[in-house]
Design an enzyme around this catalytic site. Sequence first.
Site, PDB file in Angstrom:
ATOM      1  N   ASN A  43       6.306  19.923  16.995  1.00 56.68           N
ATOM      2  CA  ASN A  43       6.347  19.575  18.727  1.00 56.68           C
ATOM      3  C   ASN A  43       6.128  18.004  18.983  1.00 56.68           C
ATOM      4  O   ASN A  43       6.022  17.354  19.296  1.00 56.68           O
ATOM      5  CB  ASN A  43       7.017  20.028  19.886  1.00 56.68           C
ATOM      6  CG  ASN A  43       7.026  20.011  21.209  1.00 56.68           C
ATOM      7  OD1 ASN A  43       8.403  19.933  21.052  1.00 56.68           O
ATOM      8  ND2 ASN A  43       6.666  19.595  22.275  1.00 56.68           N
ATOM      9  N   ASP A  44       4.885  18.111  19.073  1.00 54.35           N
ATOM     10  CA  ASP A  44       3.850  17.093  20.141  1.00 54.35           C
ATOM     11  C   ASP A  44       4.079  15.633  18.807  1.00 54.35           C
ATOM     12  O   ASP A  44       4.191  15.120  18.916  1.00 54.35           O
ATOM     13  CB  ASP A  44       2.487  17.903  19.888  1.00 54.35           C
ATOM     14  CG  ASP A  44       2.343  18.685  20.843  1.00 54.35           C
ATOM     15  OD1 ASP A  44       3.172  18.732  22.225  1.00 54.35           O
ATOM     16  OD2 ASP A  44       1.436  19.419  20.633  1.00 54.35           O
ATOM     17  N   VAL A  45       3.324  16.109  17.454  1.00 50.60           N
ATOM     18  CA  VAL A  45       4.208  15.063  16.863  1.00 50.60           C
ATOM     19  C   VAL A  45       5.226  14.172  16.236  1.00 50.60           C
ATOM     20  O   VAL A  45       4.962  13.185  15.733  1.00 50.60           O
ATOM     21  CB  VAL A  45       3.247  15.503  14.969  1.00 50.60           C
ATOM     22  CG1 VAL A  45       1.772  16.344  15.472  1.00 50.60           C
ATOM     23  CG2 VAL A  45       4.198  16.379  15.262  1.00 50.60           C
TER      24      VAL A  45
END
Length: 464
Positions: free
Chosen positions: A390-392
């Site tokens: 998600n964050d990457v």
Amino acid sequence: MSVLSGSWTEVLYLVAAVCFILALKGLSGPKTARRGNLIGAGGAVVGLLVTFLAFDLDHIPLILLAIVVGSALAVPAARRVQMTQMPQLVALFNGVGGGAAAVVAILELAAIGAGGDATSDRGNLAAVAFTVLVGSISFSGSCVTFAKLQELMTTRPVVIPGAAPLLVGGLVFSVGIAVWLFAVGQLWLGLLLLVLGLAVGVMVVLPVGGADVPIVISLLNAFTGLTVAAGGFVLHNTLLLVAGTLVGASGTILTREMASAMGRSVGGVMFGALRGGSTAGSTAISDRPVKSVTPDDVAILLGYARKVIVVPGYGLAVAQAQHTIRELAEQLEAKGIEVAYGIHPVAGRMPGHMNVLLAEANVPYEALKEMDEINPEFKTADVVLVVGANDVVNPAAKTTPSAPIYGMPILEVADAQQVIFLKRSMRPGFAGIENELLYDPKTSLLFGDAKDSLTKVLSAVKAL
């Protein structure tokens, strides 16, 4: 009675030190990592045997008992730990190393005081003060990172009232006690410094949250290396000095590389929350509408693509879906579809986490492409399959200055023709912020356990 002469001791210590250097060299690449690990372990065995054979040790039965008990605890833990829990294990082992160095320094301080005028050995006192302070910080800080990663406590930043002045005051007071210890060499000052270091370690790590925890683990690993090196100075042991310096230097380099990969400074990671920033966002689950698809829908998109890029994340590791994703990739390749894997430097919970996980499933290393290499290829990809990440891939890193990941280089999956997310729910990623890419018209979501979802997709692809 010692068996080895001083000359042979130095030669064998040199052999062990060279093994440690070769181990680091081997660990720099996946093809040589296993060999490097074995060389490092061999060097440690040589160093341990030389210590037993070259010196007249006291309390040998207690030493052997400690080795037996430690091995009985560590070997089963290391063999049974899941790949998803490896960062926690690294944090815990690292903390134990720092704590052990601090305890050894305290015992050496007691021995110096018992031998007469402690202030006559200024060099040792300086090394003792440094080892006790930094080692205790490393121990308590590593315990907090372990608790965060193991979800024994919240992974979000914990900022207590007055945290900044407390931390600054604790650091200043600790340095003052360390200087006093250097001046008078009293054991009680060493014990006080140990307690202060434990408190400072907790205060340093509590405000860190989200995806920044792996950077803290790396930094504390460097701290532990420095304490081991200082412990080698205290004990007049060249091998400890060399080994600790290697760990300290490599840990420092890794910390800087990880921070750079996230577009952050080390200071921003450690103290951002104390300055009013945050490394976490909301934990609320969004109710905004998204385009949900079935495994059959995903299979059709994949089966008629020319190029597919897989972006693995922590969700893939949790579901133990690495073998299933490899089988799916093989099926697609058998149909003439090009498949590659996009690996972000901080995907998962520590550097190389995804590489090791996929290597365990016999994914060819040539198919694993780092961020700088894979980013230009997203424009030519028909489908990107984001499995538990998600964050990457979150565009907020580029578009939202208030986001905790702002400035972090990301995988440019939004450039692909179609993006498919495999997620358990709409819960935010580890950094705790919403991903606007989930609501893009080109994005589809397949909800469920990653392994179960991929198994259904695999069956559907085979049936095409």
